[in-house]
Design a protein around this motif. Sequence first.
Motif, mmCIF file in Angstrom:
data_model
loop_
_atom_site.group_PDB
_atom_site.id
_atom_site.type_symbol
_atom_site.label_atom_id
_atom_site.label_comp_id
_atom_site.label_asym_id
_atom_site.label_seq_id
_atom_site.Cartn_x
_atom_site.Cartn_y
_atom_site.Cartn_z
ATOM 1 N N PRO A 132 0.960 -1.142 -0.213
ATOM 2 C CA PRO A 132 0.018 0.031 -0.015
ATOM 3 C C PRO A 132 0.840 1.398 -0.220
ATOM 4 N N ARG A 133 0.490 2.259 -0.638
ATOM 5 C CA ARG A 133 0.981 3.629 -0.676
ATOM 6 C C ARG A 133 0.360 4.635 0.527
ATOM 7 N N VAL A 134 1.059 4.873 1.465
ATOM 8 C CA VAL A 134 0.872 5.575 2.637
ATOM 9 C C VAL A 134 1.349 7.074 2.620
ATOM 10 N N ALA A 135 0.804 8.119 2.817
ATOM 11 C CA ALA A 135 1.235 9.434 2.990
ATOM 12 C C ALA A 135 1.244 9.560 4.592
ATOM 13 N N VAL A 136 2.230 10.060 5.275
ATOM 14 C CA VAL A 136 2.483 10.458 6.755
ATOM 15 C C VAL A 136 2.677 11.773 6.603
ATOM 16 N N ASP B 104 -3.209 4.965 -0.822
ATOM 17 C CA ASP B 104 -3.948 4.203 -0.217
ATOM 18 C C ASP B 104 -4.643 4.471 1.171
ATOM 19 N N ALA B 105 -3.463 5.124 1.897
ATOM 20 C CA ALA B 105 -3.918 5.406 3.387
ATOM 21 C C ALA B 105 -3.047 6.637 3.716
ATOM 22 N N VAL B 106 -3.723 7.552 4.616
ATOM 23 C CA VAL B 106 -3.050 8.668 5.186
ATOM 24 C C VAL B 106 -3.190 8.593 6.550
ATOM 25 N N VAL B 107 -1.861 9.023 7.093
ATOM 26 C CA VAL B 107 -1.727 9.196 8.503
ATOM 27 C C VAL B 107 -1.328 10.757 8.756
ATOM 28 N N ILE B 108 -2.285 11.277 9.468
ATOM 29 C CA ILE B 108 -2.005 12.712 9.832
ATOM 30 C C ILE B 108 -1.907 12.919 11.333
ATOM 31 N N GLY B 109 -1.037 13.745 11.542
ATOM 32 C CA GLY B 109 -0.575 14.086 13.072
ATOM 33 C C GLY B 109 -0.530 15.875 13.173
ATOM 34 N N ASP C 131 -1.118 -3.622 10.742
ATOM 35 C CA ASP C 131 -1.929 -4.848 10.765
ATOM 36 C C ASP C 131 -2.997 -4.614 9.827
ATOM 37 N N ALA C 132 -3.908 -3.370 10.173
ATOM 38 C CA ALA C 132 -5.039 -3.019 9.115
ATOM 39 C C ALA C 132 -4.583 -2.994 7.709
ATOM 40 N N LEU C 133 -3.297 -2.515 7.453
ATOM 41 C CA LEU C 133 -3.109 -2.430 5.989
ATOM 42 C C LEU C 133 -2.703 -3.859 5.346
ATOM 43 N N MET C 134 -2.335 -4.763 6.532
ATOM 44 C CA MET C 134 -2.317 -6.010 6.026
ATOM 45 C C MET C 134 -0.534 -6.299 5.766
ATOM 46 N N LEU C 135 0.382 -5.595 6.421
ATOM 47 C CA LEU C 135 1.624 -5.425 6.136
ATOM 48 C C LEU C 135 2.331 -6.615 6.813
ATOM 49 N N GLU C 136 3.443 -7.060 6.334
ATOM 50 C CA GLU C 136 4.341 -7.960 6.908
ATOM 51 C C GLU C 136 4.691 -7.519 8.382
ATOM 52 N N ARG C 137 4.923 -8.298 9.253
ATOM 53 C CA ARG C 137 5.415 -7.884 10.519
ATOM 54 C C ARG C 137 6.941 -7.841 10.360
ATOM 55 N N ALA C 138 7.451 -6.502 10.923
ATOM 56 C CA ALA C 138 9.016 -6.218 10.924
ATOM 57 C C ALA C 138 9.538 -6.854 12.355
ATOM 58 N N PRO C 139 10.775 -7.083 12.190
ATOM 59 C CA PRO C 139 11.258 -7.374 13.637
ATOM 60 C C PRO C 139 11.490 -5.922 14.422
ATOM 61 N N VAL C 140 11.151 -6.189 15.731
ATOM 62 C CA VAL C 140 11.321 -5.147 16.599
ATOM 63 C C VAL C 140 12.699 -4.831 16.841
ATOM 64 N N SER C 141 13.164 -3.580 16.656
ATOM 65 C CA SER C 141 14.759 -3.255 16.856
ATOM 66 C C SER C 141 14.826 -2.438 18.293
ATOM 67 N N ALA C 142 13.914 -1.452 18.349
ATOM 68 C CA ALA C 142 14.092 -0.823 19.736
ATOM 69 C C ALA C 142 12.509 -0.074 19.913
ATOM 70 N N VAL D 219 7.422 1.604 6.742
ATOM 71 C CA VAL D 219 8.513 1.316 5.496
ATOM 72 C C VAL D 219 9.170 -0.024 5.935
ATOM 73 N N ALA D 220 9.352 -0.259 7.205
ATOM 74 C CA ALA D 220 10.062 -1.488 7.654
ATOM 75 C C ALA D 220 9.212 -2.697 7.383
ATOM 76 N N ARG D 221 7.854 -2.316 7.215
ATOM 77 C CA ARG D 221 7.065 -3.544 7.103
ATOM 78 C C ARG D 221 6.606 -3.531 5.722
ATOM 79 N N GLY D 222 7.158 -2.971 4.804
ATOM 80 C CA GLY D 222 6.939 -2.943 3.426
ATOM 81 C C GLY D 222 5.728 -1.997 2.698
ATOM 82 N N ALA D 223 5.597 -0.948 3.419
ATOM 83 C CA ALA D 223 4.626 -0.027 2.702
ATOM 84 C C ALA D 223 5.350 0.812 2.102
ATOM 85 N N ARG D 224 4.938 1.291 1.035
ATOM 86 C CA ARG D 224 5.404 2.503 0.062
ATOM 87 C C ARG D 224 5.014 3.654 0.813
ATOM 88 N N ALA D 225 5.757 4.106 1.882
ATOM 89 C CA ALA D 225 5.364 5.423 2.502
ATOM 90 C C ALA D 225 6.264 6.661 2.206
#
Length: 185
Positions: free
Chosen positions: A7-11, A53-58, A171-182, A32-38
């Motif tokens: 999915p293409r995501v704009a943050v 496909d999705a927008v995150v706005i803060g 998860d809602a965007l059905m992205l692969e799980r990424a390893p948690v680094s920090a 991005v780490a989970r594979g989104a084109r963000a």
Amino acid sequence: MTTTPSPRVAVLYATAQGSTRDLAEFVWDDLVARGARATLHDIEHAPDLSGIDAVVIGSAIHNMDLLPEASAYLRHNRDTLMDTDIWLFSVGLGPALRGPIGRWVGRQVPPKIAAAIRMLRPRDYTAFAGHYEREGVSWRARTMYRMLGGARYGDLRDWRAVREWSTGIGDALMLERAPVSAVHP
């Protein structure tokens, strides 16, 4: 075998002192780490949303409202945003308040933000604490902060909560799980 494109995501973010930008960068990096084109943008330089496909706005909260540039963006792009999956977050003092009154106040969604939520119907809205320094804050504001349960100054951000929220978006965007680094960048 057919693969579904990421999915293409704009943050997008509107920040006053940098806390909102830091949180937006964290969410962007996680997606991005989970594979989104963000992509990550200050809201005043937001991209065209066609093909997104999705927008995150803060936005930071000042005077019980989103920053003016965030409110203007939501109003001007309402029709496009209503046809897109949206996640909204705000950054302010509310989530950092303690004690029974402070926690109650911290859970309240300011009326202007509630109106934006009703207008856009995002998939989720959450409020995070930001960075709050004592220096430059009036005696009256410091007193009110203490009365409402503000226990300390400095970096009040809860990076675990941000990660959980970002994980929910992935998860809602059905992205692969990424390893948690920090826990925190």
